[in-house]
Write an enzyme that holds these catalytic residues in place. Structure first.
Site, mmCIF file in Angstrom:
data_model
loop_
_atom_site.group_PDB
_atom_site.id
_atom_site.type_symbol
_atom_site.label_atom_id
_atom_site.label_comp_id
_atom_site.label_asym_id
_atom_site.label_seq_id
_atom_site.Cartn_x
_atom_site.Cartn_y
_atom_site.Cartn_z
ATOM 1 N N ARG A 197 11.208 -6.281 4.955
ATOM 2 C CA ARG A 197 11.019 -4.838 4.746
ATOM 3 C C ARG A 197 11.946 -4.019 5.641
ATOM 4 O O ARG A 197 12.173 -4.331 6.801
ATOM 5 C CB ARG A 197 9.567 -4.476 5.048
ATOM 6 C CG ARG A 197 9.313 -2.981 4.986
ATOM 7 C CD ARG A 197 7.879 -2.673 4.768
ATOM 8 N NE ARG A 197 7.024 -3.061 5.880
ATOM 9 C CZ ARG A 197 5.714 -2.818 5.881
ATOM 10 N NH1 ARG A 197 5.145 -2.243 4.836
ATOM 11 N NH2 ARG A 197 4.989 -3.187 6.908
ATOM 12 N N ARG A 216 10.984 -2.209 11.046
ATOM 13 C CA ARG A 216 9.895 -1.711 11.885
ATOM 14 C C ARG A 216 9.653 -2.694 13.024
ATOM 15 O O ARG A 216 9.676 -3.892 12.811
ATOM 16 C CB ARG A 216 8.608 -1.582 11.049
ATOM 17 C CG ARG A 216 8.522 -0.284 10.312
ATOM 18 C CD ARG A 216 7.371 -0.240 9.370
ATOM 19 N NE ARG A 216 6.075 -0.644 9.956
ATOM 20 C CZ ARG A 216 4.911 -0.440 9.353
ATOM 21 N NH1 ARG A 216 4.863 0.150 8.178
ATOM 22 N NH2 ARG A 216 3.795 -0.826 9.920
ATOM 23 N N ARG A 260 -9.441 2.221 8.639
ATOM 24 C CA ARG A 260 -9.138 0.823 8.941
ATOM 25 C C ARG A 260 -10.253 0.147 9.726
ATOM 26 O O ARG A 260 -10.140 -1.044 10.033
ATOM 27 C CB ARG A 260 -7.866 0.766 9.777
ATOM 28 C CG ARG A 260 -6.616 0.381 8.996
ATOM 29 C CD ARG A 260 -5.464 0.439 9.974
ATOM 30 N NE ARG A 260 -4.337 -0.345 9.622
ATOM 31 C CZ ARG A 260 -3.216 0.158 9.121
ATOM 32 N NH1 ARG A 260 -3.119 1.437 8.859
ATOM 33 N NH2 ARG A 260 -2.185 -0.627 8.893
ATOM 34 N N ARG A 295 -1.240 -8.791 12.868
ATOM 35 C CA ARG A 295 -1.788 -7.654 12.121
ATOM 36 C C ARG A 295 -2.679 -8.131 10.967
ATOM 37 O O ARG A 295 -3.659 -7.480 10.616
ATOM 38 C CB ARG A 295 -0.648 -6.760 11.598
ATOM 39 C CG ARG A 295 0.048 -6.008 12.734
ATOM 40 C CD ARG A 295 1.326 -5.344 12.274
ATOM 41 N NE ARG A 295 1.100 -4.337 11.273
ATOM 42 C CZ ARG A 295 1.974 -3.994 10.332
ATOM 43 N NH1 ARG A 295 3.132 -4.616 10.248
ATOM 44 N NH2 ARG A 295 1.694 -3.046 9.482
ATOM 45 N N LYS A 318 0.826 -1.218 0.000
ATOM 46 C CA LYS A 318 0.000 0.000 0.000
ATOM 47 C C LYS A 318 0.854 1.259 0.000
ATOM 48 O O LYS A 318 0.631 2.171 -0.763
ATOM 49 C CB LYS A 318 -0.837 0.085 1.290
ATOM 50 C CG LYS A 318 -2.096 -0.671 1.323
ATOM 51 C CD LYS A 318 -2.958 -0.241 2.508
ATOM 52 C CE LYS A 318 -2.283 -0.240 3.863
ATOM 53 N NZ LYS A 318 -1.879 -1.505 4.416
HETATM 54 P P1 AMP Z 1 0.853 1.131 8.723
HETATM 55 O O1 AMP Z 1 2.128 1.880 8.556
HETATM 56 O O2 AMP Z 1 -0.272 1.687 7.892
HETATM 57 O O3 AMP Z 1 1.012 -0.361 8.552
HETATM 58 O O4 AMP Z 1 0.380 1.353 10.251
HETATM 59 C C1 AMP Z 1 1.182 0.921 11.331
HETATM 60 C C2 AMP Z 1 0.388 0.875 12.611
HETATM 61 O O5 AMP Z 1 -0.143 2.184 12.914
HETATM 62 C C3 AMP Z 1 -0.826 -0.032 12.606
HETATM 63 O O6 AMP Z 1 -0.510 -1.391 12.877
HETATM 64 C C4 AMP Z 1 -1.674 0.594 13.740
HETATM 65 O O7 AMP Z 1 -1.151 0.260 15.012
HETATM 66 C C5 AMP Z 1 -1.423 2.084 13.522
HETATM 67 N N1 AMP Z 1 -2.403 2.676 12.588
HETATM 68 C C6 AMP Z 1 -2.142 3.239 11.360
HETATM 69 N N2 AMP Z 1 -3.270 3.673 10.779
HETATM 70 C C7 AMP Z 1 -4.283 3.376 11.639
HETATM 71 C C8 AMP Z 1 -5.693 3.543 11.605
HETATM 72 N N3 AMP Z 1 -6.321 4.096 10.551
HETATM 73 N N4 AMP Z 1 -6.408 3.112 12.682
HETATM 74 C C9 AMP Z 1 -5.815 2.564 13.751
HETATM 75 N N5 AMP Z 1 -4.493 2.346 13.840
HETATM 76 C C10 AMP Z 1 -3.721 2.752 12.805
#
Ligand code: AMP
Length: 213
Positions: A128, A160, A89, A171, A16
């Protein structure tokens, strides 16, 4: 194309972030990633960062209220088009976004979905790496031996904390339970453009662009 409102959805590790950055560049949109905003807040030690840190480390979602406030602030300052990456989300987040936009007579133009086999996701996420300074994404399988730093800003490439295999599997479960219904929500409200995320990066971008232009 400026002025368009796009959302990109897909499981963690589907690509994404990579696609959102490329699409934003090619279509002249602002890229808004809630994950990037949260990681930045954590590394700067802000109030938001302190509230979000533990959720990110555990690979669970940050509570809706915190995220909805964050995105409302960000969207308020944007005049032109954008692509949202990592938001919404959950169903309440999707409903809040619809409501926020409709107040200004706006709506989502396209919802893009990347579909990918969970085992591919696990493999990709384990490999990653992310720049700890600008957030650029890399994959070990395409990095040369001695490339330990970011080619864009020279920052250090790190893993990460939520890319450990167990956390990724968790996740993926969170995605299935809480985010998959968001895809159905948009399907009910309009068209969702789905592309297979197993393909080559540039081809996936091209497919999305063909579908929306
Ligand atoms: P990402 O970089 O999009 O994979 O997001 C990493 C982490 O940030 C996720 O596993 C959540 O803990 C938090 N996070 C990011 N976006 C959201 C969202 N829209 N709602 C809730 N938690 C989020």
């Amino acid at each position: 194309m400026a002025g368009e409102h796009l959302i990109i959805l897909g499981p963690p590790g589907a690509g994404k972030g990579t696609q959102a950055v490329k699409l934003a560049r090619e279509l002249g949109l602002k890229h808004l990633s809630t994950g990037d905003l949260l990681r930045e807040a954590i590394s700067r030690g802000t109030e938001l960062g302190r509230r979000a840190e533990d959720f990110l480390e555990r690979g669970v979602l940050v509570p809706d209220g915190i995220i909805i406030d964050l995105i409302a602030d960000e969207l308020l300052s944007l005049k032109d088009g954008w692509i949202l990456d990592g938001f919404p989300r959950t169903l309440p987040q999707a409903e809040a976004l619809t409501e926020m936009l409709s107040r200004n007579g706006e709506s989502i133009d396209f919802v893009l979905q990347i579909e990918v086999d969970p085992e591919i996701v696990v493999k990709r996420s384990v490999n990653r790496r992310i720049c700890n300074s600008c957030g650029a994404l890399y994959n070990l399988s395409t990095l040369k031996e001695n490339e330990g730093s970011c080619e864009k800003c020279g920052g250090k490439l790190v893993r990460r904390v939520d890319d450990e295999e167990d956390t990724i599997r968790h996740r993926l479960e969170v995605y299935k339970e809480q985010t998959a219904p968001v895809v159905d929500y948009y399907r009910r409200n309009g068209e969702v453009i789905t592309v297979d995320g197993a393909g080559e990066i540039n081809e996936i971008t091209a497919e999305f662009i063909r579908a929306i232009t």
